[in-house]
Write an enzyme that holds these catalytic residues in place. Structure first.
Site, PDB file in Angstrom:
ATOM      1  N   LYS A 205      45.042  42.211  36.649  1.00 32.71           N
ATOM      2  CA  LYS A 205      45.386  42.655  35.053  1.00 32.71           C
ATOM      3  C   LYS A 205      45.308  44.314  35.264  1.00 32.71           C
ATOM      4  O   LYS A 205      46.098  44.378  34.221  1.00 32.71           O
ATOM      5  CB  LYS A 205      43.428  42.075  34.792  1.00 32.71           C
ATOM      6  N   GLU A 211      41.724  46.542  46.726  1.00 30.51           N
ATOM      7  CA  GLU A 211      42.191  45.643  47.896  1.00 30.51           C
ATOM      8  C   GLU A 211      43.612  44.911  46.814  1.00 30.51           C
ATOM      9  O   GLU A 211      44.540  45.210  47.973  1.00 30.51           O
ATOM     10  CB  GLU A 211      40.988  43.985  47.623  1.00 30.51           C
ATOM     11  N   GLY A 265      39.198  38.183  34.126  1.00 28.73           N
ATOM     12  CA  GLY A 265      40.269  38.123  34.587  1.00 28.73           C
ATOM     13  C   GLY A 265      39.661  36.417  35.077  1.00 28.73           C
ATOM     14  O   GLY A 265      40.403  35.919  35.668  1.00 28.73           O
ATOM     15  N   ARG A 266      38.602  36.395  35.368  1.00 28.68           N
ATOM     16  CA  ARG A 266      38.191  34.782  35.532  1.00 28.68           C
ATOM     17  C   ARG A 266      38.340  33.907  34.496  1.00 28.68           C
ATOM     18  O   ARG A 266      39.502  32.934  35.000  1.00 28.68           O
ATOM     19  CB  ARG A 266      36.630  34.967  36.131  1.00 28.68           C
ATOM     20  N   GLU A 351      30.109  35.449  38.654  1.00 24.75           N
ATOM     21  CA  GLU A 351      30.083  36.705  38.189  1.00 24.75           C
ATOM     22  C   GLU A 351      30.345  37.219  36.353  1.00 24.75           C
ATOM     23  O   GLU A 351      29.835  37.769  35.755  1.00 24.75           O
ATOM     24  CB  GLU A 351      31.617  37.392  38.512  1.00 24.75           C
ATOM     25  N   HIS A 382      29.064  16.246  57.340  1.00 24.90           N
ATOM     26  CA  HIS A 382      28.252  16.865  58.666  1.00 24.90           C
ATOM     27  C   HIS A 382      28.091  18.126  59.218  1.00 24.90           C
ATOM     28  O   HIS A 382      28.249  18.595  60.199  1.00 24.90           O
ATOM     29  CB  HIS A 382      30.176  16.153  59.530  1.00 24.90           C
ATOM     30  N   LYS A 492      31.666  49.169  44.778  1.00 27.85           N
ATOM     31  CA  LYS A 492      33.784  49.852  44.324  1.00 27.85           C
ATOM     32  C   LYS A 492      33.249  51.437  44.934  1.00 27.85           C
ATOM     33  O   LYS A 492      34.076  51.806  45.323  1.00 27.85           O
ATOM     34  CB  LYS A 492      34.451  49.747  43.154  1.00 27.85           C
TER      35      LYS A 492
HETATM   36  O1  F6P Z   1      35.324  41.439  41.080  1.00 22.38           O
HETATM   37  C1  F6P Z   1      36.045  42.638  39.899  1.00 22.38           C
HETATM   38  C2  F6P Z   1      37.082  41.928  38.810  1.00 22.38           C
HETATM   39  O2  F6P Z   1      37.264  43.163  37.527  1.00 22.38           O
HETATM   40  C3  F6P Z   1      36.966  40.576  38.783  1.00 22.38           C
HETATM   41  O3  F6P Z   1      36.441  40.286  37.499  1.00 22.38           O
HETATM   42  C4  F6P Z   1      38.682  41.042  38.479  1.00 22.38           C
HETATM   43  O4  F6P Z   1      38.847  39.047  38.709  1.00 22.38           O
HETATM   44  C5  F6P Z   1      39.031  40.922  39.622  1.00 22.38           C
HETATM   45  O5  F6P Z   1      38.233  42.763  39.889  1.00 22.38           O
HETATM   46  C6  F6P Z   1      41.009  41.313  40.226  1.00 22.38           C
HETATM   47  O6  F6P Z   1      41.005  42.549  39.229  1.00 22.38           O
HETATM   48  P1  F6P Z   1      42.240  43.042  38.809  1.00 22.38           P
HETATM   49  O7  F6P Z   1      43.321  41.693  38.002  1.00 22.38           O
HETATM   50  O8  F6P Z   1      42.276  44.011  37.683  1.00 22.38           O
HETATM   51  O9  F6P Z   1      43.349  43.418  39.523  1.00 22.38           O
END
Ligand code: F6P
Length: 525
Positions: A205, A211, A265-266, A351, A382, A492
């Site tokens: 987003k 990452e 995001g979620r 979250e 199991h 972060k």
């Molecule tokens: O973990 C925090 C967060 O902002 C989530 O809410 C989101 O889904 C994720 O990082 C990834 O964010 P982005 O889509 O901006 O890379």
């Protein structure tokens, strides 16, 4: 009906007080007692919506409990918060945003944000179908056989759940998911792939997540070392609200699939973030997924609270967590196609509702989110089911199963379903012959059973939207903001200085971090 209250502390409402008294009234009744007392309990506490059945009859509650819980939901004015969400009001005040993922799946009266979202979706779907048909090719003119979705959190979990649930492995392109900054994830995904036939989706987003950008840069190096810099334009797509950053990365506008910032995001599977799923299952199936979610939206927005599936799940969770003191919920899909559902729900629920303050910034008077863990059955049987049956700390269980299998191996699905039902039965009833303490299973352990007729795109959309709205309703009861996530920011922010210290460019002032870094440096030298 209880009078509405603007109070942020729902624990001071009349409904809460009456629930506390009610808990004492029914405390001595076991689940077995409750079934004996009401021979229609199994049907009375089950609700079906178009091939999705929610059975609460093995929860330690009665119809009176649910009535009181609905009074609590009314006292918290859940309906007003829900209506404000559908109306596009800024119900995420800490980020000054509307929460409108429901608009992404609403085909009625397409105006305003809905109309724009529809155009974005159509562009994305047309692209997915063109890739699937081989009409859009890579730099060498070959069709794409593999897709790598690079994203994390909501830009990973939702699409991965949907693709895994729906994609037929004989279809191409094959879709792979990479999330972790641990290079093992990307290198494992790329192993054996041919850059000439690989499409890479950078799903973010913000297009700034460390990452994802680290993985995207490494994937670009992998691609360009084989095909040259110019290939980026044909082999990369961006799924993002940040079109400028995607352009700077080298992705041309035609390969940037945008969406609005009111998509959290979620909750973003339904937006361009879902491109990997559309590539795996095709545009028509993706539309069906949205239709199923929209059916659940209509149900949530218009059904009375006492028959409203997301609200029923929300108040049941609250009852278990607060009144029965069961803070942990095990999510147990008895279907390998749903193997990523527990991880998706961990993000969606924890979250969203893992918050300590109300909308007005006061401490919240209870834990609004359960701690969730889970795995597919029968594997979990199991492993950790031992604790579910005999551990002294009770865990609420949530079983999810599908009537029709996704394969044609005779006998397997019957065994799977029988095991799921046997687990719910064993948790509720315990052992019939508690002769020795080591064999004794006390029973009276609550569970919900969610059954789907089929796992088609429509019903998967219903299921995922069911959980989204459950989370929304729970957050409304606690008067918290379910749509921000400031708790993830601190870690972060600290990772930058720690990285600098790891490289030897600075000294950490946290003694435990300094000691761990010294050990790591020594072992890496
Ligand atoms: O973990 C925090 C967060 O902002 C989530 O809410 C989101 O889904 C994720 O990082 C990834 O964010 P982005 O889509 O901006 O890379």
């Amino acid at each position: 009906m209880t009078a509405k209250t603007a109070m942020s502390d729902i624990t001071k409402s009349n409904a809460w007080t009456r629930l506390e008294a009610h808990r004492e009234e029914i405390a001595s009744a076991t689940l077995s007692d409750m079934f004996i007392a009401d021979d229609e309990r199994a049907s009375r506490l089950s609700w079906e919506l178009d091939g999705l059945n929610v059975d609460l009859s093995r929860q330690r509650l009665t119809t009176d409990t649910l009535d009181l819980l609905m009074d609590l939901a009314r006292a918290a004015d859940v309906e007003a918060r829900r209506d404000a969400m559908f109306a596009g009001q800024p119900i995420n005040p800490t980020e000054d945003r509307a929460v409108l993922h429901v608009a992404l799946r609403d085909e009625t009266g397409l105006t305003g944000v809905g109309a724009e979202a529809k155009i974005q979706r159509q562009t994305m779907i047309d692209f997915a179908d063109a890739i699937r048909a081989g009409a859009e090719t890579g730099a060498t003119g070959q069709a794409f056989c593999d897709v790598v979705n690079i994203g994390i959190g909501g830009s990973h979990q939702g699409p991965m759940v949907a693709t895994t649930a729906l994609a037929n492995s004989v279809n191409t392109p094959r879709v792979h998911y990479v999330a972790n900054v641990d290079g093992t994830d990307l290198s494992t995904a790329l192993r054996g792939l041919d850059p000439a036939t690989t499409l890479i989706l950078v799903a973010s987003k913000t297009f700034t997540t460390a990452e994802t950008m680290t993985n995207a840069n490494s994937a670009r190096a992998w691609l360009t070392s084989a095909l040259g810099d110019d290939a980026v334009a044909q082999h990369f797509c961006a799924l993002s609200t940040n079109e400028a950053a995607a352009g700077e990365f080298g992705i041309p506008a035609a390969r940037v699939f945008p969406f609005a910032d009111w998509v959290g995001g979620r909750f973003s599977l339904w937006s361009s973030i879902g491109l990997s799923t559309a590539l795996a299952v095709g545009g028509a199936a993706f539309e069906q997924l949205l239709s199923g979610a929209h059916a659940m939206d209509r149900h949530f927005s218009s059904s009375p609270l006492g028959e409203n599936l997301p609200v029923l799940l929300a108040v049941t969770d609250l009852w278990n967590r607060i009144f029965l003191d069961l803070p942990v919920r095990a999510v147990l899909p008895y279907d390998e196609r749903l193997r990523h559902l527990p991880a998706h729900l961990q993000q969606l629920e924890m979250e969203s509702n893992g918050k300590g303050v109300t909308l007005s910034g006061e401490p919240v008077s209870g834990p609004p989110a359960s701690v969730i863990f889970g795995a597919t059955g029968t594997n979990g049987q199991h492993s950790f089911h031992q604790l579910l049956h005999q551990g002294p700390a009770l865990v609420a269980a949530e079983f999810i199963a599908v009537a029709m299998p996704g394969h044609d191996l005779a006998g397997h699905h019957d065994i799977l379903l029988a095991n799921m039902l046997a687990q719910a039965q064993a948790l509720a009833n315990g052992t019939a012959d508690p002769e020795t303490p080591h064999h004794h299973c006390p029973g009276n352990r609550p569970s919900t059973v969610i059954l789907l007729k089929t796992l088609d795109p429509y019903r998967l959309g219903m299921l995922l939207a069911l959980y989204e709205h459950k989370v929304m309703a729970e957050g409304a009861i606690w008067n918290i903001n379910s749509f921000d996530q400031f708790g993830v920011q601190l870690g972060k922010a600290l990772s930058g200085p720690v990285l600098s210290a790891l490289k030897g460019d600075s000294t950490p002032n946290d003694p435990a971090t300094a000691a761990a870094l010294a050990k790591l440096r020594a072992w890496r030298s």
